[in-house]
Design an enzyme around this catalytic site. Structure first.
Site, PDB file in Angstrom:
ATOM      1  N   GLY A 197      -2.164  68.622 112.327  1.00  0.00           N
ATOM      2  CA  GLY A 197      -2.192  68.656 113.797  1.00  0.00           C
ATOM      3  C   GLY A 197      -2.460  70.068 114.280  1.00  0.00           C
ATOM      4  N   GLY A 202       2.611  72.891 114.730  1.00  0.00           N
ATOM      5  CA  GLY A 202       2.782  73.428 113.378  1.00  0.00           C
ATOM      6  C   GLY A 202       3.926  74.433 113.335  1.00  0.00           C
ATOM      7  CD  GLU A 219      -4.321  70.645 105.088  1.00  0.00           C
ATOM      8  OE1 GLU A 219      -5.378  71.074 105.588  1.00  0.00           O
ATOM      9  OE2 GLU A 219      -3.967  70.912 103.932  1.00  0.00           O
ATOM     10  CB  CYS A 253      -9.569  69.470 111.757  1.00  0.00           C
ATOM     11  SG  CYS A 253      -9.893  68.722 110.150  1.00  0.00           S
TER      12      CYS A 253
HETATM   13  P1  NAD Z   1      -1.049  65.152 117.815  1.00  0.00           P
HETATM   14  O1  NAD Z   1      -0.837  65.399 119.274  1.00  0.00           O
HETATM   15  O2  NAD Z   1      -1.285  63.754 117.362  1.00  0.00           O
HETATM   16  O3  NAD Z   1       0.179  65.778 117.046  1.00  0.00           O
HETATM   17  C1  NAD Z   1       0.276  65.717 115.648  1.00  0.00           C
HETATM   18  C2  NAD Z   1       1.608  65.116 115.282  1.00  0.00           C
HETATM   19  O4  NAD Z   1       2.643  65.960 115.763  1.00  0.00           O
HETATM   20  C3  NAD Z   1       1.842  63.727 115.852  1.00  0.00           C
HETATM   21  O5  NAD Z   1       2.343  62.878 114.845  1.00  0.00           O
HETATM   22  C4  NAD Z   1       2.856  63.977 116.952  1.00  0.00           C
HETATM   23  O6  NAD Z   1       3.732  62.885 117.143  1.00  0.00           O
HETATM   24  C5  NAD Z   1       3.603  65.190 116.486  1.00  0.00           C
HETATM   25  N1  NAD Z   1       4.100  65.999 117.595  1.00  0.00           N
HETATM   26  C6  NAD Z   1       3.463  66.242 118.768  1.00  0.00           C
HETATM   27  N2  NAD Z   1       4.229  67.051 119.551  1.00  0.00           N
HETATM   28  C7  NAD Z   1       5.349  67.318 118.855  1.00  0.00           C
HETATM   29  C8  NAD Z   1       6.536  68.099 119.124  1.00  0.00           C
HETATM   30  N3  NAD Z   1       6.692  68.773 120.248  1.00  0.00           N
HETATM   31  N4  NAD Z   1       7.491  68.143 118.153  1.00  0.00           N
HETATM   32  C9  NAD Z   1       7.330  67.491 117.005  1.00  0.00           C
HETATM   33  N5  NAD Z   1       6.244  66.730 116.705  1.00  0.00           N
HETATM   34  C10 NAD Z   1       5.276  66.640 117.609  1.00  0.00           C
HETATM   35  O7  NAD Z   1      -2.268  65.940 117.263  1.00  0.00           O
HETATM   36  P2  NAD Z   1      -2.909  67.255 117.803  1.00  0.00           P
HETATM   37  O8  NAD Z   1      -2.003  68.387 117.572  1.00  0.00           O
HETATM   38  O9  NAD Z   1      -3.543  67.039 119.126  1.00  0.00           O
HETATM   39  O10 NAD Z   1      -4.118  67.262 116.715  1.00  0.00           O
HETATM   40  C11 NAD Z   1      -5.261  67.965 116.932  1.00  0.00           C
HETATM   41  C12 NAD Z   1      -5.220  69.220 116.095  1.00  0.00           C
HETATM   42  O11 NAD Z   1      -5.081  68.863 114.729  1.00  0.00           O
HETATM   43  C13 NAD Z   1      -6.490  70.035 116.177  1.00  0.00           C
HETATM   44  O12 NAD Z   1      -6.159  71.392 116.240  1.00  0.00           O
HETATM   45  C14 NAD Z   1      -7.175  69.722 114.860  1.00  0.00           C
HETATM   46  O13 NAD Z   1      -8.075  70.725 114.456  1.00  0.00           O
HETATM   47  C15 NAD Z   1      -6.010  69.566 113.961  1.00  0.00           C
HETATM   48  N6  NAD Z   1      -6.353  68.737 112.800  1.00  0.00           N
HETATM   49  C16 NAD Z   1      -6.327  69.325 111.582  1.00  0.00           C
HETATM   50  C17 NAD Z   1      -6.691  68.586 110.472  1.00  0.00           C
HETATM   51  C18 NAD Z   1      -6.703  69.218 109.104  1.00  0.00           C
HETATM   52  O14 NAD Z   1      -6.769  68.474 108.133  1.00  0.00           O
HETATM   53  N7  NAD Z   1      -6.639  70.527 108.983  1.00  0.00           N
HETATM   54  C19 NAD Z   1      -7.039  67.248 110.624  1.00  0.00           C
HETATM   55  C20 NAD Z   1      -7.012  66.692 111.881  1.00  0.00           C
HETATM   56  C21 NAD Z   1      -6.661  67.436 112.971  1.00  0.00           C
END
Ligand code: NAD
Length: 466
Positions: A197, A202, A219, A253
């Site tokens: 995410g 993270g 990731e 990503c």
């Molecule tokens: P998202 O909003 O779905 O969040 C990811 C996870 O974190 C979810 O399961 C969500 O429930 C949890 N989450 C959200 N807010 C939270 C909080 N405050 N506390 C605890 N958990 C929480 O996803 P996102 O962050 O919008 O994803 C997009 C990002 O992910 C982009 O930056 C993308 O580049 C990155 N990404 C990376 C990869 C990789 O393999 N490196 C793959 C896909 C996406």
């Protein structure tokens, strides 16, 4: 969440953790036969649910059928088959050398499962990002809790259904929900957290993991640059770049997030991009079945605002009701523009000319280390220049995104784009502790090492140990 529902949630999760930990401690997950059976069952369930998966991804993201089949169904069945085939070999002790002073001895690293893992996924590839790491976690002999993203609800429901029907529920469970559910989960003590995410969450995950000294793989994402050198094949570069930048509606990503072009070929390259975009998506891009939609209204508003960051040379059309933003290419975007301040994660590609490749290197090195970098050039030395002078999770020469299908190359970020790598054997390793083991016989017991020490003995020992 109010106090009583928070308490109920925690109690439910504690009960789940107790069940999974008991299973792990029982040794049930250790036999290779059990791991292989779970992997076979997961792979078969993904294949059997192909139509449901395609439909869930269409409902959540308008994902084109080809992208759903290749990047989720086929990717996962292959990852499970590979892990099933290789887990016996991956589990074997890995011999390492033994220096003379340690002789007689044999030294090795013995993989052991970490315990109960938490796998948190994002919404853009909602099944791949959870079941992919899970294949490695199973192969390594772990139990796991799966937390798919609430922003892809149809895929998340299906993931929970497959987990329940195809996997051993004493060892694997899923938790649906959003921030409240994930925050409560993060209070539990896991032996590994694998998070996919954004970097903001993270940081939350890593802080929570620190409370229990739980190791993490993060990731994350970031702004992955593409560089087009003057000697690149502009036709092939335009095709590969547009394909990578607009796949899954740009919600990938490792998509090329912005593009720097050597100034002598900037105008001809923009013309190629225009040609290729209309050949891929037609004149009315909204009618194209080969282009996904933005995941939700919040992301639609966020990406829509970025379109004003430069002059539009391709696309620019949008339809809020359909969550459609056309594949959009911007020219002469300046570094201060909004589209250059954050990861775009949508179908907008800013471009701008650079005077030299050194300027491109400098631009990259002044910013956070990206997840991926793409250099298009006909010269080996230009590719090598970027390999030597910049840092990124992965650097690819003359193509984008497809490196992800090579399971021999661990995939992961560096710095702000993440930590730890995975895919194939590297996922197995991410969920294992490689225990250092040294085995010695009773013979060859040198008395010099034992008291009472003597000066002569000390000198000899120091010589041997050096
Ligand atoms: P998202 O909003 O779905 O969040 C990811 C996870 O974190 C979810 O399961 C969500 O429930 C949890 N989450 C959200 N807010 C939270 C909080 N405050 N506390 C605890 N958990 C929480 O996803 P996102 O962050 O919008 O994803 C997009 C990002 O992910 C982009 O930056 C993308 O580049 C990155 N990404 C990376 C990869 C990789 O393999 N490196 C793959 C896909 C996406």
């Amino acid at each position: 969440m109010d106090g009583s529902s928070g308490t109920a949630l925690r109690a439910q999760q504690t009960e789940m953790m107790t069940r999974l930990r008991k299973t792990f401690l029982s040794g049930k997950t250790k036999p290779l036969a059990w791991r292989k059976e779970q992997l076979r069952s997961l792979g078969s369930a993904v294949a059997a649910n192909e139509a449901k998966i395609v439909e869930a991804l269409r409902s959540d993201l308008g994902k084109p059928i080809e992208e759903a089949l290749l990047a989720e169904v086929d990717y996962l069945t292959k990852e499970c088959a590979l892990a099933e085939k290789k887990c016996a070999a991956w589990s074997k002790p890995r011999k390492v050398g033994t220096p003379l002073p340690n002789m007689p001895a044999r030294s090795m690293r013995v993989p052991e499962p970490l315990g109960v893992a938490l796998i948190i996924g994002a919404w853009n590839y909602p099944l791949q990002e959870v079941f992919g790491p899970l294949a490695g976690a199973i192969a390594a002999g772990n139990c796991a809790v799966l937390k798919p993203s609430e922003l892809a609800p149809a895929a998340s429901d299906l993931l929970a259904e497959i987990t329940k029907s195809a996997l051993d529920n004493e060892a694997f469970d899923s938790v649906l929900g959003g921030v409240a559910e994930t925050s409560a989960l993060l209070e539990q003590k896991f032996d590994k957290i694998f998070y996919t995410g954004g970097a903001a969450v993270g940081r939350i995950v890593m802080s929570a993991a620190a409370q229990h000294l739980t190791p993490v793989t993060l990731e994350l994402g970031g702004k992955s640059p593409a560089i087009v050198a003057a000697d690149a094949n502009l036709d092939v570069t335009a095709r590969r770049l547009i394909w990578g930048a607009f796949m899954n509606g740009g919600q990938l990503c490792v998509r090329p997030d912005y593009c720097m072009v050597e100034e002598s070929v900037y105008e001809p390259f923009l013309a190629k991009l225009q040609e290729v975009a209309s050949s891929f998506y037609g004149e009315d891009m909204q009618q194209s079945p080969h282009f996904a939609r933005i995941v939700n209204d919040r992301h639609f508003e966020r990406v829509a605002r970025l379109v004003d960051s430069g002059e539009v040379v391709v696309g620019g059309q949008m339809d809020r009701a359909d969550k459609f933003i056309a594949p959009t290419i911007l020219r002469d975007v300046i570094p201060d523009a909004p589209a250059m301040q954050e990861e775009i994660f949508g179908p907008v590609l800013p471009t701008f000319p650079v005077k030299s490749l050194d300027d491109a290197v400098h631009f990259i090195n002044e910013r956070d280390k990206p997840l991926a970098m793409y250099v298009f050039t006909n010269s080996e030395s230009t590719g090598d220049k970027f390999i030597a002078e910049t840092s990124a999770g992965t650097l690819m020469v003359n193509d984008c995104v497809v490196f992800q299908t090579n399971h021999h190359l661990p995939f992961g970020g560096v710095g702000e784009s993440g930590m730890g790598g995975f895919h194939g054997r590297y996922t197995f390793d991410a969920f294992s502790h490689l225990k250092s083991v040294m085995k010695r016989p009773f013979w060859g017991d040198v008395s010099l090492r034992y008291p009472p020490y003597t000066e002569k003995g000390r000198e000899l020992l120091r010589k041997i140990m050096m």
